[in-house]
Design a protein around this motif. Sequence first.
Motif, PDB file in Angstrom:
ATOM      1  N   LYS A 104       4.139  88.120   7.496  1.00 18.99           N
ATOM      2  CA  LYS A 104       2.855  88.666   7.172  1.00 18.99           C
ATOM      3  C   LYS A 104       1.747  87.827   7.568  1.00 18.99           C
ATOM      4  O   LYS A 104       1.706  86.590   7.596  1.00 18.99           O
ATOM      5  N   ARG A 105       0.616  88.677   8.393  1.00 17.87           N
ATOM      6  CA  ARG A 105      -0.185  87.860   8.907  1.00 17.87           C
ATOM      7  C   ARG A 105      -1.065  86.961   7.795  1.00 17.87           C
ATOM      8  O   ARG A 105      -1.390  87.553   6.916  1.00 17.87           O
ATOM      9  N   PHE A 106      -1.236  85.935   8.355  1.00 20.86           N
ATOM     10  CA  PHE A 106      -2.153  84.708   7.628  1.00 20.86           C
ATOM     11  C   PHE A 106      -1.495  83.972   6.517  1.00 20.86           C
ATOM     12  O   PHE A 106      -2.004  83.675   5.343  1.00 20.86           O
ATOM     13  N   SER A 107       0.025  84.437   6.325  1.00 21.90           N
ATOM     14  CA  SER A 107       0.809  83.854   5.413  1.00 21.90           C
ATOM     15  C   SER A 107       1.248  82.439   6.054  1.00 21.90           C
ATOM     16  O   SER A 107       0.818  82.305   6.983  1.00 21.90           O
ATOM     17  N   LEU A 108       2.013  81.586   4.960  1.00 20.64           N
ATOM     18  CA  LEU A 108       2.120  80.301   5.304  1.00 20.64           C
ATOM     19  C   LEU A 108       3.181  80.162   6.580  1.00 20.64           C
ATOM     20  O   LEU A 108       2.876  79.466   7.694  1.00 20.64           O
ATOM     21  N   SER A 109       4.092  81.052   6.688  1.00 19.06           N
ATOM     22  CA  SER A 109       5.017  81.236   7.785  1.00 19.06           C
ATOM     23  C   SER A 109       4.396  81.572   9.088  1.00 19.06           C
ATOM     24  O   SER A 109       4.434  80.943  10.033  1.00 19.06           O
ATOM     25  N   TRP A 110       3.304  82.401   9.110  1.00 16.48           N
ATOM     26  CA  TRP A 110       2.403  82.942  10.212  1.00 16.48           C
ATOM     27  C   TRP A 110       1.608  81.644  10.629  1.00 16.48           C
ATOM     28  O   TRP A 110       1.577  81.464  12.004  1.00 16.48           O
ATOM     29  N   PHE A 111       1.087  81.051   9.897  1.00 16.51           N
ATOM     30  CA  PHE A 111       0.105  79.664  10.287  1.00 16.51           C
ATOM     31  C   PHE A 111       1.069  78.609  10.850  1.00 16.51           C
ATOM     32  O   PHE A 111       0.649  78.087  11.839  1.00 16.51           O
ATOM     33  N   ILE A 112       2.152  78.319  10.137  1.00 17.09           N
ATOM     34  CA  ILE A 112       3.236  77.368  10.629  1.00 17.09           C
ATOM     35  C   ILE A 112       3.580  77.694  11.920  1.00 17.09           C
ATOM     36  O   ILE A 112       3.863  76.865  12.993  1.00 17.09           O
ATOM     37  N   ASN A 113       3.875  78.721  12.349  1.00 16.91           N
ATOM     38  CA  ASN A 113       4.287  79.295  13.556  1.00 16.91           C
ATOM     39  C   ASN A 113       3.401  79.023  14.736  1.00 16.91           C
ATOM     40  O   ASN A 113       3.683  78.616  15.828  1.00 16.91           O
ATOM     41  N   TRP A 114       2.285  79.500  14.463  1.00 17.15           N
ATOM     42  CA  TRP A 114       0.860  79.533  15.270  1.00 17.15           C
ATOM     43  C   TRP A 114       0.783  78.128  15.651  1.00 17.15           C
ATOM     44  O   TRP A 114       0.064  77.635  16.676  1.00 17.15           O
TER      45      TRP A 114
END
Length: 449
Positions: free
Chosen positions: A407-417
């Motif tokens: 999901k966009r702006f989720s923790l996983s999304w942030f970590i990957n970016w």
Amino acid sequence: MGTQAPENYPPANKSHDGKSTQEKSLEEWLPINTQRNAKWWYSAFHNVTAMVGSGVLGLPYAMSELGWGPGITVLIVSWIITLYTLWQMVEMHEMVPGKRFDRYHELGQQAFGEKLGLWIVVPQQLVVEVSLNIVYMVTGGQSLQKFHDVICGGECKRIKLSYFIMIFASVHFVLSQLPNFNSISGVSLAAAVMSLSYSTIAWGASVDKGKAAAVDYGLRATTAPGKVFGFLGALGTVAFAYAGHNVVLEIQATIPSTPEKPSKKPMWKGVVVAYIVVAICYFPVALVGYWAFGNGVDDDVLITLNRPKWLIAAANMMVVVHVIGSYQVYAMPVFDMMETVLVKKMKFPPGLTLRLIARTIYVAFTMFVAITFPFFGGLLSFFGGLAFAPTTYFLPCIMWLAICKPKRFSLSWFINWICIVLGVLLMVLAPIGGLRQIILQAKTYKFYQ
């Protein structure tokens, strides 16, 4: 005449997955996919062999170009990021039900499409694996030369590095004929044990020698441009030290898998053990080596250590044994690609003759390039940034975003970016320092001397 069936005949016997008997036997002949009976500890020592290589001996030198604070930070952050991206690849190996991505480029095709996935992954993976094999040729030759020089104590006739690289390569002309990953397990295990041994000798001998007189912990370079380029090159050296991702899917492909016991469980167990060993090898060597010698340390810490003679000689021979195993681990996916193209695209008949010729040519090629360009320190930095940063630091994250779609702006999304941004910066900046170092060394180098 001939044995070809008429066109209106049914196709050759098909297996339950739609592949003919001939196709199945061909896949079984290739290095990857042949046997799925490996245990979790195979994963552990294959990953140690793949990860801990000549790069560990260059870490004190990298510290001398980074300084205490940035050096420790880069080492720790790299360890965390690469462990995370390695976990992603282990998880994605069987992300699609009923399918296993046994090769890095197969995962790339799932993420980016059939053609684009090949063009994104295969060139980068080949650059990583071939450049590693070249660097290991140089490392093996240098370590053999160092062993010879330490034992002789300056009393023997000097032998050119080129000849030691040839001696090292002669082993691979034989070992490269081993068919697949499971067949090199013994070599890989010996290499993993050697890596832990010579790393322990490197930092243990440094402790025993103690802090050098008038040790200087300032940055190695004295000019502002030199400090900047040195810092960038050191980033590449650290990136080079964490390069095991390029063979992780091929290693996982050797582990059996069922819906009840997926391969990711034993694979991850082996990866965790391997990363603990990596930490035990990397951090003491980097920190103790820099503590003992400061910015006077060589790009191979064993060269800085001259006493006790017998221990340094033994450590250099351990490096030789280890890079023999590392060379084979990284060469196996290259052999798989070569033989797949030769047999499936160019229609050469599979067999011992094809394998003997193709693999011998490859070993000879890496030997020739290593003899021609033996710039050890610069090679680490240049290839570390250019090739290892994408495949290790951010390509798994991009694949994760494409396949898992967090999901966009989720923790996983942030970590990957965050990993992607740091990896791209590393890819752009690190080769600059390495290329400068190669140019400086090339000014005084004479070919085949």
